[in-house]
Structures are given as C-alpha cells and as structure tokens.
Design an enzyme around this catalytic site. Sequence first.
Site, PDB file in Angstrom:
ATOM      1  N   SER A 540      13.049 -10.454  15.104  1.00 24.54           N
ATOM      2  CA  SER A 540      11.971 -11.382  14.709  1.00 24.54           C
ATOM      3  C   SER A 540      12.279 -12.977  15.305  1.00 24.54           C
ATOM      4  CB  SER A 540      12.086 -11.372  13.049  1.00 24.54           C
ATOM      5  OG  SER A 540      11.031 -12.173  12.924  1.00 24.54           O
ATOM      6  N   ASP A 625       2.096  -5.550  12.766  1.00 15.54           N
ATOM      7  CA  ASP A 625       2.708  -6.568  12.348  1.00 15.54           C
ATOM      8  C   ASP A 625       2.004  -7.987  11.933  1.00 15.54           C
ATOM      9  OD1 ASP A 625       4.950  -8.427  11.895  1.00 15.54           O
ATOM     10  OD2 ASP A 625       6.167  -7.630  13.728  1.00 15.54           O
ATOM     11  N   HIS A 660       6.206  -5.229  10.309  1.00 14.02           N
ATOM     12  CA  HIS A 660       7.239  -5.885  10.845  1.00 14.02           C
ATOM     13  C   HIS A 660       8.507  -5.208  10.712  1.00 14.02           C
ATOM     14  CE1 HIS A 660       8.821  -9.928  12.213  1.00 14.02           C
ATOM     15  NE2 HIS A 660       9.790 -10.034  11.072  1.00 14.02           N
TER      16      HIS A 660
END
Length: 694
Positions: A540, A625, A660
Amino acid sequence: MQSPPIATQQPHTHTEHGVDRPDPYHWLRDRENAEVIAYLDAENAYTAAQTDHIDGFRKLLFDEMVARIQETDLSVPVKDGPYWYYSRTEDGLDYKIRVRKLESMDAEEEVLLDLNQLDHEYIGLGAFSVSPDHNLLAYSLDTTGREVYDLRFIDLRTGEHLPDVIEGITRNIAWANDNTTVFYTRQDEALRPHQIARHTLGQTGEDTVVWTEEDDKFRTYIWRSRSNAFLIIGSFSSLTTEMRVLDANTPNGDFTVFAERHLGHEYSIEHQGDRWLVLTNDSDDADGKHDERAVNSKMMEAPVGGNTARTAWTELIAHRDDVTLQGVEAFDRFVVLDEREGGLAHLRVMDLQTGSDARMEMPEPLYTVYGSENPNYDTTTFRIGYQSMVTPRSVFDVDLVSGERTLLKETPVLGGYDRTAYTTERRWATSPDGTKVPMSVLRRNDTPLDASAPLLLYGYGSYGAKLDPWFSSARLSLVDRGVILVICHPRGGGEMGETWYRRGKFHEKQNTFTDFAACGDQLVADGWTTRDNMALQGGSAGGLLMGTVMNQRPDLAARVVAQVPFVDVVTTMLDESIPLTAGEWEEWGDPRKREFFDTMLAYSPYDNVTAQDYPALLVTAGLHDPRVQYWEPAKWVAKLRVTKTGDSQVLLKTNMAAGHSGKSGRYGAIEDVAYVYAWLLDGWGLAETPEKAE
C-alpha cells in the site's frame, strides 16, 4: 522462455501547471473493458509460468505455516452483561465461528454467526454488534472486496433474520439504548464515509439522516461510549477533528457539537461520570490560533451537561515534548492512558480513588502492548494484548487495584517453537541529515552476521502508522532458513511520536524514502548482509516506499516485493472520483496547488521510471481494491517492462476476486504469504523441493 506481456500504448497526456505527463497506459483504468481483463489475465498467466518451478515449495511453505497453527481453538471469552462472548476456529474452516454462553462457560453454547455456512468466493465481516439487551445481532458482509457492506439483523431469541436489510454502507454502526435504533455510516460515490443515518427496526421508508459531512477532506463515523451513556459522531480529516454527542437514551434527539472544528485541531473525547476527558493538540494562544506547541497532545476535562467549548476545558495533563498521548480509556474508577515514548507504547493507569498514577511494566525491552476488549465501564480489571517478535500474541487481565497480571492465553505455536532460539533487538541507522532511525530485528541466534545471511527489510512509513514489533508464526519460515528480518521505522510513521510522523509527510515526504535507504545502507555497513542478499518489502503506502526507493536507489537490494502499491501518486491525488483522494490531500498534499504538485512529481514511482537496471520485482494487486486501484500497479509494471534496462524479472499477480487485503479467510491469507515467501527464498537460492524437505 516465455516472453512477458507488453501492454498496448494508447496516447494520453495529463497537463497540470504547464507540465505534460504522458500516460500511455491510462486506458487500463476501465475494468469493464475486456482488453483490460485480458491483459491482467495475461500477466497472471506469465507470473504463473515464471513461478511454476516453485509451486511445490510454495505448497510446502503453506503446509509448514498451517502446521504451526492450532487450527481448532478458542479465543479468550469476554464477559459482557450476562453473557460470555468468544469465537472458535475449526480444522479446515476458513472463518471464525462466533458464539456465546449465558452466565457461565459451563453453559450451553449458542452460535451467533458462522460465515463458513455461506457460499461466496470472498467474505469480509464488517459490523458484528449485539444490542444492549443482548437479544439482537447486527452484522454486515462485504462479498466483493470493495469494502461495501450489507447490514442484516438476527433475533437471537429465535435465530431468525429480521426483514430489515441496509445495503451498500460502511462497516460502521452503533446501537442506541432502546435496542431498536441503529445508526450507521453511508458512503458517497467515491466511497467516502460522509453521512450518518438512523434506522428503526421494522420501519419502512427512508431512514433519517442525522449528519452529513460536506467537506470532502473529512470522513465521519459513529460509536457509543463505553459508559453506554452517549452516542458520539466524529468527523476526521488528517489534520482536524470535530465531535457531536447525543444521549444514547434519546436516539431521536439532536446531536450537539462538542467543540467546533478549526484547521489543525485534533481531539478525542471519552465520557467518565460527570466529565468528559479530552485529548487535544490545541495550544493556549491568546489569539486562539492553533500552533504546534501541543503537538504530542495533552489531557483536559469538560463538564457533562455544561459548556464543552474549548474555552471551558481544564488541563489535567500538560503537554510533554518527549511523550505523545495517543489515547485514553475511561472507567468508573480508573483512567488508562496510551502513551508513546522512546519508540514504544506504554500503558499508564490512574486510580481516581487512591490517586496512584503509574505505568505498567513490560517484560521485554522491545514489544507491542495495547488495550484489548474491555466493554465494561464499572470494572477493576483491564484486559491487555501483548506480543513481541519472539513472544506470541498474549492476552492478560490486569487487576487495576493490585497491579497483578494474569495470563489468560498465549497463542499456541505448534511444532516445538522455542523462543530462546531467537534474538530480537533494536538497532539504529543514521539518515543523511543526522536523524537516528530505529529498526526492529528478528533473527535466529545461530544466523551468521558475516554478510553471508539473506536479509528482508520491511517498511511502511505513512499516516503516522506504528509498526510496533509483532509476532508472526508464518515469519518463522523465513527466519528458520537463516533470513534476518528487519522492520525499518522511517519518518512518516508514528513509532517515535507525532513529530516523527509530521517530519515524513507533505514537503518532507522524501525523509521517509531517505530513512529507509539509510537503514539498508547501515545493515550492509554493519557487515550483516550484502546488497545482493538483501530484499525489500512493503504494501500500500509501503508499496509507494518500495517504488520510490527503487527509482532513487536501484542498487539498494536485489529483490523487491510491492504489495498493492500506491505508485501513481500525482494522477490519483488529482482524481476526486477515486475513493480516498480528497481525504488524502491533508496527508500527501493537494497537487492542484503547484508546490504540492512539484513535491509529489519528484517522488511518484510511476512518473519517475527511467532507463536503468532495477531489482527483481514481485507486484500484487486486487481487481476490486478500493484503496489502491488495481490499475496503479498494472500501469507501473507495464511501464517498467518497456523502460528499464537489464534482464531483471518483473511479475504482476492480480487477485481477480479480492480487494486491498488479498484473499479472505485464514487459509487464503496464508496462501498469499506462502507465495511471497517462496518467491523470496527462491531468489536467495533457498527454495526446496518437497522431496528434499522430507
């Protein structure tokens, strides 16, 4: 050897502030385009072909990781009202079964929710909240990975679902004390939590909106105080907070503002008796303007039922330059403060009856500690969670009167785990500006420190997130093969307090990347490893860290894992239709302003790919995501393929049915870890065939 996919280039140019940015892979944004899906499928097929030689090893690692887990297990029960609530896992089942028993753990078990009975490729549990009278269960599910939830209700007396269904909301809900009113958070088209609505069970027609957050930089949520006396709405940006409160016994009433927002003022509130406890970073300037003199926060109090405006607060704990006040938990007799000093969390207990005030002592010099589940307001027992890089996750009950600590459970690690066989320590690197950057280390005692050992350097360094040392039994599959694991804590994270975080954001974001590279350089200079033996990992915003460091220091390491990486920074931060964008302007800066545009453009990984040799790279993405859109890693990989020099491997693995966090369920999560570890170990020449392992 199979050739990698080469994405089609279609002319597209972004122009901002007189600067042209060619983006020939902009077309990959359209997930409804069959050519986009075909390209992602081709990348997946190529990645599978490039890694098929380690399929057996990956399975071996998966089995090894699962073998360390006590698959059939119970969580530590929590007493809430007349019930003991807990969850259990069963061998072969992906999801926890949530259950309770009445009054005694010897009573008959009542199953509240078993997600293993559902048939979805992806299942994410959002809300799981029992009504104050313990007769109703509200729960929500995400079945796409998009983090959009549908809320349902079960009458626990009959086991039947109520007809009420609230679709397409966030996971955030709160019960009122009447046991029929539920507040929940809605999201706008960009998935920003922007609205609080009130639903009465059994009602028809539209639910009542009680608060709408109009400022795109803010997100709003609702919760009930531990005392059960108040409902609280919080509006949060990265720099500013505003709270609203309502008597939980009068859910149809109007929420009132606790303290009006002003830019840069962050505060939190906790109800205790006839007062509110307030953590605030506000200063006491005569002109009322905010400055940074209380950057680490201080604690104030305000009267319940009286004036709660900032001018009515009374100071209880003054600001300290070396201690950050992170949180407060209030009980009838006690206050427990969450403080941070010297790169570690500390729990401080204040006894209102005796006046005692002391921190809890911890058994190791490097650890993680936090308040665990503590639903009861009138209690003298505080439950904590504790772990370190060598101590598995543990749950203790602390007697707040005597200080006595009782271990309720330490997570079992099967297979003969011996923590004394490992060393964990804190080391420091020096960044070019002289800043000392902490690192947390885990290694086997017998791992050589003569530069022959492989080393994995992990980092994040954004949002003030705190990567305090945590335990992972899966991690042993690396460390037991002689890998040194190091977690870097660069500026931009919160490990060293609020100022540490602020010195790694906005125009000082480069500090995050420089600090991380300094950690790698230090480990080589100390003779622990070599650049050829070093690998980097981050996900991320940590994937942004990987991408930027790769551009700026391609020589730092031989292999990099970038999981769901945030790499197209400028384009994303200019697109308000994407979830999180507007709310992130106070984290990264607003590139509509030239000064922030220039800062971001200087480090944005996608915009700075150049013709140079790069490390071997494994990139992961999730088609659904909502945080880092799949096209960011896809575009980045496509550009790297045709721009970089050398013959280093670049792989993209997109989960076409998740978001995610990758696969749902505990076995799916372990599969993801085993895949990454197999690729890393193969690069170090440590992959084994199943036959060899036997």
